[in-house]
Design a protein around this motif. Structure first.
Motif, mmCIF file in Angstrom:
data_model
loop_
_atom_site.group_PDB
_atom_site.id
_atom_site.type_symbol
_atom_site.label_atom_id
_atom_site.label_comp_id
_atom_site.label_asym_id
_atom_site.label_seq_id
_atom_site.Cartn_x
_atom_site.Cartn_y
_atom_site.Cartn_z
ATOM 1 N N VAL A 16 0.847 -1.207 0.000
ATOM 2 C CA VAL A 16 0.000 0.000 0.000
ATOM 3 C C VAL A 16 0.876 1.248 0.000
ATOM 4 C CG1 VAL A 16 -1.684 1.320 1.339
ATOM 5 C CG2 VAL A 16 -1.953 -1.153 1.090
ATOM 6 N N ALA A 17 1.922 1.249 0.814
ATOM 7 C CA ALA A 17 2.812 2.416 0.890
ATOM 8 C C ALA A 17 3.486 2.686 -0.450
ATOM 9 C CB ALA A 17 3.850 2.210 1.993
ATOM 10 N N ARG A 18 3.923 1.620 -1.140
ATOM 11 C CA ARG A 18 4.560 1.811 -2.464
ATOM 12 C C ARG A 18 3.567 2.368 -3.474
ATOM 13 N NH1 ARG A 18 7.161 -2.862 -0.837
ATOM 14 N NH2 ARG A 18 5.679 -4.216 -1.941
ATOM 15 N N ALA A 19 2.331 1.885 -3.440
ATOM 16 C CA ALA A 19 1.305 2.395 -4.366
ATOM 17 C C ALA A 19 1.038 3.871 -4.096
ATOM 18 C CB ALA A 19 0.027 1.579 -4.226
ATOM 19 N N CYS A 20 0.958 4.250 -2.838
ATOM 20 C CA CYS A 20 0.731 5.661 -2.503
ATOM 21 C C CYS A 20 1.921 6.516 -2.929
ATOM 22 C CB CYS A 20 0.465 5.810 -1.001
ATOM 23 S SG CYS A 20 -1.143 5.176 -0.481
ATOM 24 N N LEU A 21 3.120 5.992 -2.759
ATOM 25 C CA LEU A 21 4.318 6.741 -3.152
ATOM 26 C C LEU A 21 4.301 7.048 -4.648
ATOM 27 C CD1 LEU A 21 6.938 7.975 -2.158
ATOM 28 C CD2 LEU A 21 8.039 5.761 -2.556
ATOM 29 N N ARG A 22 3.832 6.110 -5.455
ATOM 30 C CA ARG A 22 3.720 6.356 -6.902
ATOM 31 C C ARG A 22 2.736 7.489 -7.190
ATOM 32 N NH1 ARG A 22 4.138 0.669 -6.926
ATOM 33 N NH2 ARG A 22 1.872 0.409 -7.021
ATOM 34 N N ASP A 23 1.840 7.741 -6.251
ATOM 35 C CA ASP A 23 0.839 8.806 -6.363
ATOM 36 C C ASP A 23 1.305 10.090 -5.670
ATOM 37 O OD1 ASP A 23 -1.648 9.642 -7.343
ATOM 38 O OD2 ASP A 23 -2.687 9.089 -5.492
ATOM 39 N N ALA A 28 4.179 5.468 5.800
ATOM 40 C CA ALA A 28 5.181 4.548 6.316
ATOM 41 C C ALA A 28 4.553 3.229 6.737
ATOM 42 C CB ALA A 28 5.889 5.180 7.512
ATOM 43 N N PRO A 29 5.020 2.109 6.179
ATOM 44 C CA PRO A 29 4.541 0.826 6.654
ATOM 45 C C PRO A 29 5.082 0.566 8.057
ATOM 46 C CG PRO A 29 6.259 0.512 5.013
ATOM 47 C CD PRO A 29 5.985 1.986 5.091
ATOM 48 N N GLY A 30 4.270 -0.077 8.866
ATOM 49 C CA GLY A 30 4.649 -0.315 10.260
ATOM 50 C C GLY A 30 5.929 -1.095 10.426
ATOM 51 N N ASN A 31 6.237 -1.983 9.473
ATOM 52 C CA ASN A 31 7.449 -2.775 9.629
ATOM 53 C C ASN A 31 8.721 -1.951 9.454
ATOM 54 O OD1 ASN A 31 7.077 -2.504 6.893
ATOM 55 N ND2 ASN A 31 7.559 -4.624 6.399
ATOM 56 N N SER A 32 8.607 -0.698 9.073
ATOM 57 C CA SER A 32 9.770 0.201 9.038
ATOM 58 C C SER A 32 10.129 0.682 10.443
ATOM 59 C CB SER A 32 9.490 1.424 8.169
ATOM 60 O OG SER A 32 9.335 1.047 6.830
ATOM 61 N N HIS A 54 -5.991 14.581 -0.855
ATOM 62 C CA HIS A 54 -5.207 13.779 -1.792
ATOM 63 C C HIS A 54 -4.639 12.537 -1.094
ATOM 64 C CE1 HIS A 54 -2.652 12.729 -5.160
ATOM 65 N NE2 HIS A 54 -1.604 12.773 -4.368
ATOM 66 N N ILE A 55 -4.227 12.674 0.159
ATOM 67 C CA ILE A 55 -3.675 11.549 0.917
ATOM 68 C C ILE A 55 -4.713 10.442 1.039
ATOM 69 C CG2 ILE A 55 -2.855 10.795 3.192
ATOM 70 C CD1 ILE A 55 -1.621 13.644 3.467
ATOM 71 N N PHE A 56 -5.924 10.808 1.432
ATOM 72 C CA PHE A 56 -6.954 9.804 1.662
ATOM 73 C C PHE A 56 -7.475 9.206 0.357
ATOM 74 C CE2 PHE A 56 -6.811 12.437 5.441
ATOM 75 C CZ PHE A 56 -6.522 11.450 6.365
ATOM 76 N N GLY A 57 -7.482 9.980 -0.707
ATOM 77 C CA GLY A 57 -7.851 9.450 -2.014
ATOM 78 C C GLY A 57 -6.821 8.442 -2.503
ATOM 79 N N SER A 58 -5.558 8.778 -2.335
ATOM 80 C CA SER A 58 -4.478 7.881 -2.730
ATOM 81 C C SER A 58 -4.535 6.591 -1.919
ATOM 82 C CB SER A 58 -3.126 8.575 -2.528
ATOM 83 O OG SER A 58 -2.070 7.710 -2.857
ATOM 84 N N LEU A 59 -4.749 6.715 -0.632
ATOM 85 C CA LEU A 59 -4.848 5.544 0.238
ATOM 86 C C LEU A 59 -6.029 4.664 -0.167
ATOM 87 C CD1 LEU A 59 -3.908 3.897 2.638
ATOM 88 C CD2 LEU A 59 -5.196 5.457 4.117
ATOM 89 N N ALA A 62 -5.121 2.779 -3.314
ATOM 90 C CA ALA A 62 -4.136 1.743 -3.031
ATOM 91 C C ALA A 62 -4.777 0.548 -2.319
ATOM 92 C CB ALA A 62 -2.992 2.307 -2.189
ATOM 93 N N LEU A 63 -5.673 0.815 -1.391
ATOM 94 C CA LEU A 63 -6.362 -0.271 -0.688
ATOM 95 C C LEU A 63 -7.260 -1.049 -1.646
ATOM 96 C CD1 LEU A 63 -7.265 1.466 2.680
ATOM 97 C CD2 LEU A 63 -5.645 -0.413 2.343
ATOM 98 N N ASP A 64 -7.963 -0.350 -2.515
ATOM 99 C CA ASP A 64 -8.808 -1.029 -3.502
ATOM 100 C C ASP A 64 -7.971 -1.931 -4.408
ATOM 101 O OD1 ASP A 64 -11.136 0.107 -2.540
ATOM 102 O OD2 ASP A 64 -11.210 1.677 -4.076
ATOM 103 N N ALA A 65 -6.827 -1.431 -4.846
ATOM 104 C CA ALA A 65 -5.954 -2.213 -5.718
ATOM 105 C C ALA A 65 -5.391 -3.419 -4.970
ATOM 106 C CB ALA A 65 -4.824 -1.339 -6.242
ATOM 107 N N SER A 66 -5.125 -3.284 -3.684
ATOM 108 C CA SER A 66 -4.571 -4.385 -2.893
ATOM 109 C C SER A 66 -5.580 -5.503 -2.679
ATOM 110 C CB SER A 66 -4.100 -3.876 -1.531
ATOM 111 O OG SER A 66 -3.010 -3.013 -1.687
#
Length: 68
Positions: A16-23, A28-32, A54-59, A62-66
């Motif tokens: 999800v974080a990588r998809a948002c970054l492309r946008d 930050a993913p928790g495992n970081s 824009h943040i919430f739209g991107s999220l 990304a969640l829909d795509a996941s």
């Protein structure tokens, strides 16, 4: 200043974080920030910087795509 958000079961935070970054949105993913085996199911938000639609739209995209 930071909020941890649990993602729905089966959703991978780094993906999800990588998809948002492309946008152009940095999340930050928790495992970081944690070595817990469950941390990959969390995102860490800077709430002081999260007042942009824009943040919430991107999220949401990304969640829909996941979900497939």
């Amino acid at each position: 200043m930071f909020l941890w958000s649990r993602l729905p079961p089966g959703i991978d935070a780094p993906t999800v974080a990588r998809a948002c970054l492309r946008d152009g949105v940095v999340l930050a993913p928790g495992n970081s920030f944690s070595r817990s085996p469950d941390a990959g199911g969390f995102l860490r938000f800077n709430v002081a910087q999260s007042n942009d639609d824009h943040i919430f739209g991107s999220l949401a995209r990304a969640l829909d795509a996941s979900r497939g």
